[in-house]
Design a protein around this motif. Structure first.
Motif, mmCIF file in Angstrom:
data_model
loop_
_atom_site.group_PDB
_atom_site.id
_atom_site.type_symbol
_atom_site.label_atom_id
_atom_site.label_comp_id
_atom_site.label_asym_id
_atom_site.label_seq_id
_atom_site.Cartn_x
_atom_site.Cartn_y
_atom_site.Cartn_z
ATOM 1 N N VAL A 76 0.872 -1.166 0.000
ATOM 2 C CA VAL A 76 0.000 0.000 0.000
ATOM 3 C C VAL A 76 0.915 1.224 0.000
ATOM 4 N N PRO A 77 0.839 2.070 -1.029
ATOM 5 C CA PRO A 77 1.717 3.241 -1.106
ATOM 6 C C PRO A 77 1.582 4.118 0.131
ATOM 7 N N LEU A 78 2.682 4.673 0.555
ATOM 8 C CA LEU A 78 2.695 5.491 1.766
ATOM 9 C C LEU A 78 1.774 6.694 1.652
ATOM 10 N N GLN A 79 1.496 7.143 0.438
ATOM 11 C CA GLN A 79 0.651 8.316 0.256
ATOM 12 C C GLN A 79 -0.746 8.097 0.834
ATOM 13 N N VAL A 80 -1.166 6.845 0.914
ATOM 14 C CA VAL A 80 -2.489 6.539 1.465
ATOM 15 C C VAL A 80 -2.572 6.949 2.934
ATOM 16 N N PHE A 81 -1.432 7.005 3.606
ATOM 17 C CA PHE A 81 -1.417 7.327 5.040
ATOM 18 C C PHE A 81 -0.923 8.743 5.321
ATOM 19 N N GLU A 82 -0.387 9.398 4.314
ATOM 20 C CA GLU A 82 0.157 10.744 4.512
ATOM 21 C C GLU A 82 -0.945 11.786 4.351
ATOM 22 N N GLN A 83 -0.790 12.894 5.076
ATOM 23 C CA GLN A 83 -1.756 13.981 5.013
ATOM 24 C C GLN A 83 -1.013 15.304 4.850
ATOM 25 N N SER A 84 -1.325 16.001 3.775
ATOM 26 C CA SER A 84 -0.707 17.312 3.571
ATOM 27 C C SER A 84 -1.385 18.373 4.429
ATOM 28 N N GLU A 85 -2.620 18.079 4.839
ATOM 29 C CA GLU A 85 -3.360 18.985 5.714
ATOM 30 C C GLU A 85 -4.361 18.185 6.523
ATOM 31 N N ASN A 86 -4.883 18.790 7.573
ATOM 32 C CA ASN A 86 -5.880 18.124 8.396
ATOM 33 C C ASN A 86 -7.185 17.958 7.623
ATOM 34 N N ALA A 87 -7.978 16.979 8.047
ATOM 35 C CA ALA A 87 -9.274 16.738 7.425
ATOM 36 C C ALA A 87 -10.210 17.923 7.656
ATOM 37 N N HIS A 88 -11.182 18.043 6.772
ATOM 38 C CA HIS A 88 -12.253 19.020 6.964
ATOM 39 C C HIS A 88 -13.052 18.631 8.210
ATOM 40 N N VAL A 89 -13.524 19.589 8.949
ATOM 41 C CA VAL A 89 -14.345 19.308 10.126
ATOM 42 C C VAL A 89 -15.792 19.664 9.804
ATOM 43 N N ILE A 90 -16.632 18.662 9.754
ATOM 44 C CA ILE A 90 -18.050 18.853 9.466
ATOM 45 C C ILE A 90 -18.740 19.413 10.697
ATOM 46 N N GLN A 91 -19.648 20.361 10.481
ATOM 47 C CA GLN A 91 -20.270 21.074 11.600
ATOM 48 C C GLN A 91 -21.697 20.634 11.905
ATOM 49 N N THR A 92 -22.441 20.203 10.883
ATOM 50 C CA THR A 92 -23.866 19.934 11.071
ATOM 51 C C THR A 92 -24.288 18.623 10.422
ATOM 52 N N ASP A 93 -25.484 18.166 10.787
ATOM 53 C CA ASP A 93 -26.058 16.963 10.183
ATOM 54 C C ASP A 93 -26.288 17.164 8.693
ATOM 55 N N ALA A 94 -26.829 18.306 8.332
ATOM 56 C CA ALA A 94 -27.116 18.582 6.922
ATOM 57 C C ALA A 94 -25.845 18.575 6.085
ATOM 58 N N GLU A 95 -24.781 19.124 6.629
ATOM 59 C CA GLU A 95 -23.511 19.135 5.908
ATOM 60 C C GLU A 95 -22.982 17.716 5.722
ATOM 61 N N ALA A 96 -23.118 16.888 6.734
ATOM 62 C CA ALA A 96 -22.647 15.505 6.635
ATOM 63 C C ALA A 96 -23.344 14.771 5.491
ATOM 64 N N ILE A 97 -24.652 14.929 5.384
ATOM 65 C CA ILE A 97 -25.413 14.256 4.330
ATOM 66 C C ILE A 97 -25.023 14.794 2.959
ATOM 67 N N GLN A 98 -24.834 16.094 2.855
ATOM 68 C CA GLN A 98 -24.446 16.694 1.579
ATOM 69 C C GLN A 98 -23.067 16.213 1.137
ATOM 70 N N VAL A 99 -22.128 16.162 2.065
ATOM 71 C CA VAL A 99 -20.778 15.680 1.746
ATOM 72 C C VAL A 99 -20.834 14.223 1.290
ATOM 73 N N ALA A 100 -21.644 13.405 1.947
ATOM 74 C CA ALA A 100 -21.775 12.000 1.563
ATOM 75 C C ALA A 100 -22.315 11.869 0.142
ATOM 76 N N LYS A 101 -23.283 12.687 -0.215
ATOM 77 C CA LYS A 101 -23.844 12.641 -1.570
ATOM 78 C C LYS A 101 -22.799 13.022 -2.616
ATOM 79 N N GLN A 102 -22.005 14.039 -2.308
ATOM 80 C CA GLN A 102 -20.962 14.458 -3.241
ATOM 81 C C GLN A 102 -19.917 13.362 -3.428
ATOM 82 N N LEU A 103 -19.511 12.739 -2.327
ATOM 83 C CA LEU A 103 -18.532 11.656 -2.419
ATOM 84 C C LEU A 103 -19.093 10.465 -3.176
ATOM 85 N N ALA A 104 -20.358 10.131 -2.924
ATOM 86 C CA ALA A 104 -20.973 8.975 -3.579
ATOM 87 C C ALA A 104 -20.947 9.122 -5.088
ATOM 88 N N SER A 105 -21.180 10.318 -5.586
ATOM 89 C CA SER A 105 -21.159 10.520 -7.038
ATOM 90 C C SER A 105 -19.776 10.256 -7.612
#
Length: 422
Positions: free
Chosen positions: A21-50
């Protein structure tokens, strides 16, 4: 970095089966986005699913691990949405978590399953870890760190009979044993290992994936959920710092929603599989299916039997998801007020949801072929992945015992057992 990027893009089955497994899979150039609300979580999931849908069939066909996709997934912030607000998380409702899991699972159920034990373990941290441990590990997850899974074993008398051991040493603890069904461990930053002490009590020992004595083997050969890397983790004299050990047995010494949550996420994956199979059926029938010779119809979509079958599937899915939502609400209540009754009701509703999501997932995957016709079985279409995934994932914790749990409660007043499989 360009060579690592090239390795990620050109990965293949042979490399994966050799655990490369390439090391890039574990490396992070920046911290993850922090989701704030339930609505945002669902919207992000829909975008990723596409995005995840684009090569989902190809990944399954080639047993190609979702290396880029899992990075997108955890960096999106979705892996941290259940972290309590007090620690900087969104602390979403369990209805929201279910919707996220269903949305991702509907396009790629392996990706839907990969964070399953990660989320379940976050609840154990909330329940059983010290304040210092919670701050440390919740912060890691908010930054994008993924937990794997080294819980289950194979070959024991029952799923609860663990042989992996943990014992005190002069400098901390040591873990020895072997795990299987280690979903996500190959692609995780940290691996929670469940081991028993001298008294037989289960503890979780958290170790970074590169810890000496930890070997992760991608030997998962299941015909479904092919890209979860749910294989073996070998543990030989693995040193664990004392502050990385969590007494997870405590979650079942008192009434908590821990067991219900574990089962709930699995039921959500199955509901997502059903969603995906039904949508695939609808699209195939619209585009390719022919009307039956005796029907006198111009289009397969006018066939009254096909129409009724689609209606039946949609009704059954709606019912399964409705009960899953009821279970989610009861889990939220059991977290806020962890009484024996609230926890029992959460467990019962999750058991009911697990029955219904299992049934509709398998039914939908079967009906896909019945309604689409013989051409839908062509291997190049890979539509059988829906059935393979449904049949494989629904084997988690037999639903025949869910009927027993529910019936025994209402007939004999016997409360559901306290463990992760009820």
């Amino acid at each position: 970095m360009s060579q690592l990027s090239s390795a990620v893009n050109s990965h293949n089955i042979h490399a994966h089966r050799a655990n490369h497994v390439p090391l890039q899979v574990f490396e992070q150039s920046e911290n993850a986005h922090v989701i704030q609300t339930d609505a945002e979580a669902i919207q992000v999931a829909k975008q990723l699913a596409s995005e995840f849908a684009k090569e989902a069939s190809l990944r399954d066909k080639e047993r190609r691990l979702p290396l880029n996709e899992i990075q997108q997934y955890s960096q999106s912030g979705l892996w941290a949405i259940t972290i309590p607000k007090a620690f900087g998380g969104a602390q979403v409702k369990y209805r929201t978590l279910a919707e996220v899991v269903k949305t991702i699972s509907s396009v790629d159920s392996s990706l839907g399953q990969l964070p399953q034990n990660h989320w379940a373990f976050l609840e154990h941290l909330r329940l059983d870890a010290s304040l210092e441990q919670q701050r440390f590990f919740f912060d890691l997850v908010l930054k994008g760190i993924r937990f794997g899974n080294a819980f289950s074993e194979k070959g024991s008398k029952t799923v609860a009979d663990l042989t992996t051991t943990i014992h005190k040493t002069a400098t901390g603890y040591e873990v020895n044993g072997q795990k299987f069904f280690a979903t996500g461990a190959l692609l995780a930053h940290w691996i929670p290992i469940v081991a028993i002490n001298e008294s037989g009590q289960p503890y979780a020992a958290l170790v970074p994936r590169e810890t000496e004595g930890v070997q992760i083997i991608n030997d998962w050969s299941g015909f479904g959920q092919r890209t979860t890397a749910s294989g073996t983790v070998e543990l030989k004299k693995v040193a664990v710092r004392e502050e990385y050990v969590v007494p997870i047995h405590q979650a079942f010494d008192r009434p908590t929603a821990a067991g219900a949550i574990s089962q709930f996420i699995q039921a959500a994956v199955d509901a997502g599989i059903a969603r995906g199979a039904i949508e695939e059926t609808i699209q195939y029938v619209k585009k390719y299916s022919r009307p039956w010779i005796d029907s006198g119809l111009e289009r397969a979509t006018d066939d009254p039997y096909t129409i009724a079958s689609i209606g039946d599937l949609k009704i059954k899915l709606r019912a399964a998801e409705a009960v899953l939502d009821l279970a989610a609400d009861q889990i939220d209540l059991a977290i806020d007020e962890p009484t024996e009754e609230h926890v029992s009701q959460a467990t019962l509703l999750v058991a009911e949801a697990k029955v219904l999501t299992t049934e509709v997932a398998i039914l939908a995957a079967n009906k896909l072929f019945e309604l689409s016709g013989t051409r839908s079985t062509l291997s190049e279409l890979n539509l059988d992945r829906h059935w393979r995934n449904a049949r494989t994932h629904t084997l988690h914790d037999p639903v025949r015992w869910k009927y027993h749990i529910v019936g025994n409660y209402y007939l004999n007043g016997v409360k559901p057992p306290r463990h992760p499989w009820s």
